[in-house]
Write a protein that holds these residues in place. Structure first.
Motif, short mmCIF file in Angstrom:
data_model
loop_
_atom_site.label_atom_id
_atom_site.label_comp_id
_atom_site.label_asym_id
_atom_site.label_seq_id
_atom_site.Cartn_x
_atom_site.Cartn_y
_atom_site.Cartn_z
N PRO A 4 0.82 -1.23 0.00
CA PRO A 4 0.00 0.00 0.00
C PRO A 4 0.85 1.28 0.00
CG PRO A 4 -0.84 -1.55 1.62
CD PRO A 4 0.47 -2.10 1.12
N VAL A 5 1.99 1.24 0.68
CA VAL A 5 2.87 2.41 0.71
C VAL A 5 3.49 2.63 -0.67
CG1 VAL A 5 4.96 3.39 1.73
CG2 VAL A 5 3.34 2.17 3.18
N ILE A 6 3.95 1.56 -1.29
CA ILE A 6 4.54 1.66 -2.62
C ILE A 6 3.50 2.17 -3.62
CG2 ILE A 6 5.54 0.33 -4.53
CD1 ILE A 6 6.91 -1.40 -2.36
N LYS A 7 2.28 1.67 -3.52
CA LYS A 7 1.20 2.11 -4.41
C LYS A 7 0.93 3.61 -4.22
CE LYS A 7 -3.55 1.05 -5.68
NZ LYS A 7 -4.73 0.23 -5.38
N HIS A 8 0.89 4.04 -2.98
CA HIS A 8 0.65 5.46 -2.70
C HIS A 8 1.79 6.32 -3.24
CE1 HIS A 8 -1.22 8.78 -0.54
NE2 HIS A 8 0.02 9.15 -0.19
N LEU A 9 3.02 5.89 -3.02
CA LEU A 9 4.17 6.63 -3.52
C LEU A 9 4.20 6.67 -5.04
CD1 LEU A 9 6.91 5.42 -1.01
CD2 LEU A 9 6.06 7.77 -1.26
N THR A 10 3.80 5.58 -5.67
CA THR A 10 3.74 5.53 -7.13
C THR A 10 2.74 6.56 -7.64
OG1 THR A 10 4.32 3.18 -7.10
CG2 THR A 10 3.36 4.04 -9.13
N GLN A 11 1.62 6.67 -6.95
CA GLN A 11 0.61 7.67 -7.32
C GLN A 11 1.17 9.08 -7.11
OE1 GLN A 11 -2.34 6.96 -8.76
NE2 GLN A 11 -2.63 9.15 -9.04
N PHE A 12 1.90 9.27 -6.02
CA PHE A 12 2.53 10.56 -5.76
C PHE A 12 3.49 10.94 -6.89
CE2 PHE A 12 6.07 13.08 -4.17
CZ PHE A 12 5.42 14.15 -3.57
N ILE A 13 4.29 9.97 -7.32
CA ILE A 13 5.24 10.21 -8.41
C ILE A 13 4.48 10.59 -9.69
CG2 ILE A 13 6.91 9.12 -9.95
CD1 ILE A 13 7.85 7.48 -7.48
N ALA A 14 3.38 9.90 -9.96
CA ALA A 14 2.60 10.18 -11.18
C ALA A 14 2.02 11.60 -11.14
CB ALA A 14 1.49 9.15 -11.34
N GLU A 15 1.61 12.04 -9.96
CA GLU A 15 0.98 13.35 -9.83
C GLU A 15 2.00 14.48 -9.71
OE1 GLU A 15 -1.52 12.94 -6.42
OE2 GLU A 15 -2.92 11.60 -7.44
N ASN A 16 3.19 14.17 -9.26
CA ASN A 16 4.20 15.20 -9.03
C ASN A 16 5.42 14.93 -9.89
OD1 ASN A 16 3.04 16.83 -6.66
ND2 ASN A 16 2.73 14.71 -6.05
N ASP A 17 6.46 14.39 -9.27
CA ASP A 17 7.69 14.14 -10.00
C ASP A 17 8.54 13.17 -9.19
OD1 ASP A 17 10.28 14.33 -11.19
OD2 ASP A 17 9.73 16.28 -11.99
N GLU A 18 9.23 12.31 -9.88
CA GLU A 18 10.11 11.32 -9.25
C GLU A 18 11.23 11.99 -8.45
OE1 GLU A 18 13.09 8.37 -11.28
OE2 GLU A 18 11.04 7.61 -11.51
#
Length: 85
Positions: A4-18
């Motif tokens: 769940p944390v990785i999924k949330h962070l992946t969404q964060f990256i998609a919305e913002n920037d790596e």
């Protein structure tokens, strides 16, 4: 690693920037050099770092065309496979 944390962070990256995640990793890695940190605190920092690296890896798979669910599952299978060995 927590999916769940990785999924949330992946969404964060998609919305913002790596780059935000990469800079956070660098900051957390620098914190590990504080000599007064307890083992438990280092464990938490290590867990955060591994989840962030996992999210970056999943994000790369998604950029290469793998659907998010499949990328997450594939990554976790690799992680669990390496733990079993």
């Amino acid at each position: 690693m927590k999916l769940p944390v990785i999924k949330h962070l992946t969404q964060f990256i998609a919305e913002n920037d790596e780059d935000y995640v990469l800079e956070t990793i660098e900051t957390l890695e620098a914190l590990t050099e504080v000599s007064s940190l307890k083992d438990e605190e280092l464990d938490v920092i290590g867990e955060l770092i591994s989840n962030m690296y996992g999210a970056i890896e999943v994000n790369k798979m998604i950029k290469d065309g793998t659907p998010q669910k499949e990328a997450l599952n594939s990554f976790m299978k690799r992680v669990l496979g390496s733990i079993d060995k």
